[in-house]
Motif scaffolding. Structure first.
Motif, mmCIF file in Angstrom:
data_model
loop_
_atom_site.group_PDB
_atom_site.id
_atom_site.type_symbol
_atom_site.label_atom_id
_atom_site.label_comp_id
_atom_site.label_asym_id
_atom_site.label_seq_id
_atom_site.Cartn_x
_atom_site.Cartn_y
_atom_site.Cartn_z
ATOM 1 N N GLY A 1 0.795 -1.224 0.000
ATOM 2 C CA GLY A 1 0.000 0.000 0.000
ATOM 3 C C GLY A 1 0.823 1.266 0.000
ATOM 4 N N GLU B 1 -1.903 5.444 3.552
ATOM 5 C CA GLU B 1 -2.681 4.377 4.186
ATOM 6 C C GLU B 1 -2.039 3.942 5.493
ATOM 7 O OE1 GLU B 1 -4.144 2.610 -0.131
ATOM 8 O OE2 GLU B 1 -2.611 1.552 1.044
ATOM 9 N N ASP C 1 -5.851 -9.142 3.337
ATOM 10 C CA ASP C 1 -6.551 -7.889 3.021
ATOM 11 C C ASP C 1 -5.588 -6.705 3.099
ATOM 12 O OD1 ASP C 1 -8.994 -9.110 2.658
ATOM 13 O OD2 ASP C 1 -9.606 -8.866 4.739
ATOM 14 N N ALA D 1 -6.042 -0.850 1.701
ATOM 15 C CA ALA D 1 -6.968 -0.206 0.771
ATOM 16 C C ALA D 1 -8.093 -1.127 0.338
ATOM 17 C CB ALA D 1 -6.199 0.282 -0.456
ATOM 18 N N ASP D 2 -7.991 -2.397 0.719
ATOM 19 C CA ASP D 2 -8.935 -3.408 0.234
ATOM 20 C C ASP D 2 -9.751 -3.989 1.377
ATOM 21 O OD1 ASP D 2 -9.497 -4.070 -2.278
ATOM 22 O OD2 ASP D 2 -8.014 -5.657 -2.481
ATOM 23 N N GLY D 3 -10.065 -3.168 2.361
ATOM 24 C CA GLY D 3 -10.841 -3.626 3.507
ATOM 25 C C GLY D 3 -10.025 -3.893 4.748
#
Length: 588
Positions: free
Chosen positions: A207, A211, A268, A271-273
């Motif tokens: 990421g 983030e 995960d 950024a994807d949960g």
């Protein structure tokens, strides 16, 4: 769990101690292999037993790490081959040495989690028991380990081990070495200081910096709220605590506590949960720095690397930690009060609708850990009817104890502080009767005796509706019809995919896992949506046609009322109840 300082003082007192030396390299990381070399000097015994661990600190089941070791070779100080015999699957007996025993082997490692190791071109994720052999007779010796990192991959080293020089790190004894997971990768790192100690967060991910900044802000708030429960941090060895987070697509989701660090893994990405999904593990594992690492069950001391480790206290060590996991997210304002309270009902329903309550108390559920704690077996079990996770059971009992104490102007935070003062701070291991005695000391003999007799030594259900009402929370129950089956849509039809619960209409009708439901009251069933609609509109008894072992069968089921509870904020709660809720959930 000994203290590092005492270990070093002991070694200084007896003079210069011999050190066992380890080295690991990763030239064939692309194929998940590492080369391991170990040197045991000053071997006095005629035969030295070298073995792999069968378990790992924080785990309670057996894990046969030796299955991924091959190319074993033993030599003396001159490089001459030594005899190595196998008398069991886990060890080698090396003899005819000259006082030095050198070991070399290849390790295959491809599971990145809190127990195993994973080696590939993204990282060397090392849980020490899954990586390195040891000699039990040298368990009190210091250990030096050199990580020959891949410079071409920009690898760096993160671990709770003390850096000696360059890529060489040291541990005062075997246990500390085994308890020190290590992440070697091109990671990012952030830290902050709290009460003179460094809290460090190592993040291996794909990421962005932004983030990580956002995630780290949540981590910092959680750490401060958990410290507020006990009023102080533990004295971390070397003044540092390290989160080893690996959120990569090649790992397996897990979390595992250690003395001054924790492993956090998940597929995960932030950024994807993962920003929301992974943070609970952060809260859970850091709370273990007090509860289980230092407030520690007596049965886990000393930890046995050759056998399963069992304790009846996991409802407290893991379960109460799980209760605080959600509570800390709320107090740290990572979750809203509404999200926290409404999120309680999943665990609540799992525990209090389980037939397993008739078989085992929370203590006996804890005894099941060697069979369920990432343990593997090939034969089916009936755990749907016989087991409740000690994480969940203890969590929901922690809620009951906290709300019960608050009715007498007490609270679970102060009880945990007392457990910390009596057992954790000076690292005196406790027994179950010590938890009961401490509760009696804090809340009175009558309260402590009643709580343990009803809910710990037995499996009674606390009066949750009344307890929740005191903090402005409602406990409601469904009025829907319920057959009591878990279903999957398959090519053959709607299949029951798990054992039916003893209390369900399906169980009493003789339906079992693997049955394919074909029709209800003569109506063919083709989807779960259609099934739910027919059941909800039916009343009394339904006629079910199903297939088992490719044969058509029929049965009748008398529908139950859905046993599911719903927990929610009561908008009509009294002012006193709302104040109590604020006192319970507010940031410290």
């Amino acid at each position: 769990m000994h203290k590092i300082l005492l270990a070093f003082l002991f070694l200084s007192f007896i003079g210069k101690a011999q050190t066992n030396s380890y080295k690991i390299s990763f030239d064939n990381a692309v194929h998940h292999e590492a080369n391991v070399k170990i040197s045991f000097p000053e071997v006095k015994s005629k035969t030295l037993k070298i073995r792999m661990s069968r378990t790992s600190p924080g785990r309670y089941a057996l894990h046969e790490f030796v299955k991924n070791v091959y190319g074993f070779k033993a030599t003396n100080s001159k490089g001459e081959d030594l005899k190595a015999k196998r008398k069991d699957p886990y060890s080698w007996q090396v003899s005819d040495h000259d006082g030095t025993v050198n070991i070399e082997y290849t390790l295959f490692a491809n599971r990145g989690d809190g127990t195993y190791s994973q080696i590939d071109e993204t990282h060397a994720h090392l849980n020490i028991p899954a990586t390195f052999m040891y000699a039990e007779e040298f368990k009190h010796r210091p250990v030096d380990v050199t990580f020959d990192v891949r410079k071409d991959l920009n690898w760096k080293i993160a671990t709770q081990l003390k850096q000696k020089s360059g890529n060489t790190y040291t541990a005062p004894d075997l246990y500390y070495f085994m308890d020190s997971p290590t992440e070697i990768s091109d990671f990012s790192i952030k830290s902050f200081e709290l009460d003179g100690q460094e809290i460090q967060f190592v993040l291996h991910h794909q990421g962005t910096k932004e983030e990580f900044d956002q995630y780290f802000d949540q981590v910092e708030r959680i750490v401060k709220q958990e410290k507020a429960v006990y009023n102080e941090l533990p004295e971390f060895d070397y003044g540092k605590y390290t989160f080893l987070a690996c959120y990569m697509p090649n790992v397996s989701g897990d979390g595992m506590e250690h003395r001054n660090s924790t492993i956090l893994t998940d597929t995960d990405a932030l950024a994807d949960g993962g920003m929301n999904a992974n943070i609970g593990t952060v809260a859970h594992e850091f709370f273990h720095a007090w509860n289980v690492e230092r407030i520690r069950p007596d049965e886990l001391e000393p930890f046995d690397f050759s056998e399963a480790n069992m304790t009846g206290s996991l409802w407290f060590a893991e379960g109460f930690t799980s209760y605080y996991t959600g509570l800390m997210l709320c107090r740290a304002k990572v979750r809203s009060q509404k999200e926290y309270i409404e999120g309680l009902d999943g665990t609540f329903n799992y525990v209090w609708n389980s037939p397993a309550l008739e078989y085992f108390s929370p203590i006996e559920m804890s005894y099941q850990a060697p069979f369920v704690d990432a343990a593997t077996s090939v034969d089916p079990t009936n755990r749907e009817n016989t087991f409740i996770s000690y994480y969940s059971y203890g969590s929901i009992l922690g809620l009951a104890l906290d709300l019960s104490l608050r009715q007498d102007d007490l609270n679970l935070d102060d009880f945990m502080k007392l457990m910390w003062t009596k057992f954790g701070k000076n690292e005196v291991a406790y027994k179950i009767e010590d938890i009961e005695a401490t509760l009696k000391e804090y809340a009175g003999d009558k309260f402590g005796t009643e709580f343990f007799n009803k809910y710990i030594y037995n499996s009674e259900m606390p009066e949750y509706a009344e307890l929740l009402k005191t903090v402005g929370v409602k406990l409601d129950r469904s009025e829907e019809n319920d057959l009591g089956v878990s279903l999957s849509e398959t090519d053959n039809g709607l299949e029951i995919n798990r054992n039916t619960l003893k209390s369900s209409a399906a169980y009493k009708a003789g339906l079992v896992s693997g049955d394919i439901i074909k029709s209800i009251n003569g109506t063919p069933i083709e989807s779960k949506e259609q099934f739910d609609k027919i059941i909800s509109e039916s009343s009394g008894t339904v006629k079910i046609e199903f297939t088992r072992f490719n044969e058509k069968r029929n049965t009748e089921a008398k529908l139950n009322t859905d046993p599911t509870y719903t927990i929610s904020i009561d908008d009509k709660a009294s002012k006193d109840a709302v104040k109590n809720r604020e006192d319970w959930l507010r940031s410290k």
